[in-house]
Design a protein around this motif. Structure first.
Motif, PDB file in Angstrom:
ATOM      1  N   CYS A 158      -3.265  17.459  40.266  1.00 16.29           N
ATOM      2  CA  CYS A 158      -3.891  16.944  39.040  1.00 16.29           C
ATOM      3  C   CYS A 158      -3.359  17.737  37.851  1.00 16.29           C
ATOM      4  N   CYS A 184      -8.045  12.554  35.363  1.00 17.72           N
ATOM      5  CA  CYS A 184      -8.729  13.156  36.514  1.00 17.72           C
ATOM      6  C   CYS A 184      -8.389  12.384  37.790  1.00 17.72           C
ATOM      7  N   CYS A 222      -9.273  21.808  33.215  1.00 13.80           N
ATOM      8  CA  CYS A 222     -10.386  21.652  34.149  1.00 13.80           C
ATOM      9  C   CYS A 222     -10.521  22.893  35.039  1.00 13.80           C
ATOM     10  N   CYS A 261     -11.985  20.465  44.329  1.00 16.77           N
ATOM     11  CA  CYS A 261     -11.255  21.142  43.245  1.00 16.77           C
ATOM     12  C   CYS A 261     -11.839  22.529  42.997  1.00 16.77           C
TER      13      CYS A 261
HETATM   14  S1  SF4 Z   1      -8.919  19.277  38.672  1.00 19.78           S
HETATM   15 FE1  SF4 Z   1     -10.138  17.893  39.964  1.00 19.78          FE
HETATM   16  S2  SF4 Z   1     -12.048  17.565  38.884  1.00 19.78           S
HETATM   17 FE2  SF4 Z   1     -10.603  18.445  37.446  1.00 19.78          FE
HETATM   18  S3  SF4 Z   1      -9.742  16.702  36.379  1.00 19.78           S
HETATM   19 FE3  SF4 Z   1      -8.382  17.186  38.102  1.00 19.78          FE
HETATM   20  S4  SF4 Z   1      -9.074  15.942  39.801  1.00 19.78           S
HETATM   21 FE4  SF4 Z   1     -10.704  15.915  38.259  1.00 19.78          FE
END
Ligand code: SF4
Length: 352
Positions: free
Chosen positions: A319, A304, A326, A343
């Motif tokens: 990410c 994350c 996610c 996000c």
């Molecule tokens: S999408 Fe955003 S909230 Fe989800 S794991 Fe990645 S950084 Fe974290």
């Protein structure tokens, strides 16, 4: 031509390389919803700072809330808080284990639950910035029931911004309008003194565009000041009554932020006079024993990027978990939980 189109044209006419950070989940929602990043000149970068209260609530506070719930205490908080990951689970998962964890819309609902259950301890998990703290202060000043206490996780915006100056390359700030409605714009003078243009903004697309235009003009003139682009709500000195209530109930203290670590003078803790309603003191034994058991074991949490996203150093779609493991239904990091999370908004408006 619409107001937004006129503002956008003025911005394009005055465009220059600038990295602007906003510090408000509602600003991020407006920026994402209207696709403002896509229509602004490329040299104007809009960064999202740690302005989502759900996102910055540290893992430790979630763990404490779960520990209290497991000991038989009724935990109350806002709906989003139930899905914020702790070290091994979130409050929703603790509730499915049998813990008595209830969603409320306000601290008043939590008080009602405490009155309905005089033989049970009831804790309100209080999060948020300078916007929500006055309401909670007002409740404590009205002498709540003896079985009611507050797990305080309030955070203050200006110290977090100061902290970020060392970490992130920022040229200017959009200050959060609703926080400024309470504090006024004076606490942000320090950033202008340090050389950063800063404008307090409202939450419609034209409000955000106007603040960007004002920041560009300050940057062009080389004269950083604090400006108020939201005068219908924000006064220079803010809401003095709300500030007074906060000062009566809370002391400023060092505090931990998710992703940012401990920041000096960035949190609020209850004054000694309110120790009987301070969950950390009233239930000290439960919290101490639970801390010893804590382990960090959630799947994928190491991938994350919330920490860098909250600092404005990374974007959600970089990410590896974004939109796959996610999503808003299966959030792995706190930034995917709330409508104010970066996000969440990037996922929700990814096709705009
Ligand atoms: S999408 Fe955003 S909230 Fe989800 S794991 Fe990645 S950084 Fe974290």
């Amino acid at each position: 031509m619409s107001m937004e189109a006129k503002l956008l044209k003025s911005i394009c006419d005055r465009s220059r390389p600038i990295r602007i950070m906003h510090i408000c989940g509602t600003h991020e929602r407006t920026i994402s919803r209207y696709g403002l990043r896509n229509v602004l000149p490329k040299e104007i970068e809009i960064l999202s700072g740690p302005g989502c209260p759900v996102c910055v609530t540290p893992v430790e506070d979630i763990d404490i809330a779960i520990a209290l719930a497991r000991s038989g205490i009724i935990i109350t908080s806002y709906g989003d808080m139930l899905r914020v990951p702790g070290s091994s689970m979130n409050l929703m998962e603790a509730r499915s284990e049998g813990c008595d964890i209830r969603t409320v819309y306000s601290i008043d609902d939590a008080i009602t639950i405490a009155k309905e259950h005089p033989s049970r301890d009831v804790v309100f998990f209080a999060i948020g910035f300078e916007t929500t703290a006055p309401t909670n202060a007002a409740t404590l000043l009205r002498k709540p029931p003896k079985n009611f206490s507050l797990l305080t996780s309030h955070r203050l915006i200006p110290p977090a911004l100061l902290h970020l100056l060392d970490e992130t390359n920022i040229d200017a700030f959009i200050a959060p309008g609703h926080v400024c409605a309470i504090t006024g714009i004076q606490p942000y003078q320090q950033f202008a003194d340090l050389g950063f243009p800063i404008v307090s903004a409202g939450f419609e697309a034209n409000d955000v565009l106007l603040s960007i235009l004002m920041l560009l003009e300050q940057s062009r003139l080389g004269r950083p000041i604090v400006e108020n682009a939201y005068p219908s709500v924000v006064r220079r000195k803010g809401n003095l009554k709300a500030q007074e209530m906060m000062a009566s109930v809370f002391d400023v203290a060092d505090a931990q932020w998710r992703g940012l670590g401990t920041i000096k003078n960035s949190g609020l803790k209850l004054k000694n006079e309110f120790a009987d309603h301070d969950a950390v003191l009233v239930h000290e034994n439960v919290i101490r024993s639970y801390k010893k058991e804590t382990s960090y074991e959630r799947i994928n949490v190491d991938k994350c990027r919330c920490a860098d996203i909250l600092k404005g150093k990374e974007e959600p779609d970089h990410c590896p978990l974004f939109g796959t493991d996610c999503t808003p239904v299966t959030p792995i990091g706190s930034c995917m939980v709330s409508q104010e999370g970066m996000c969440y908004n990037w996922y929700q408006y990814r096709n705009v």
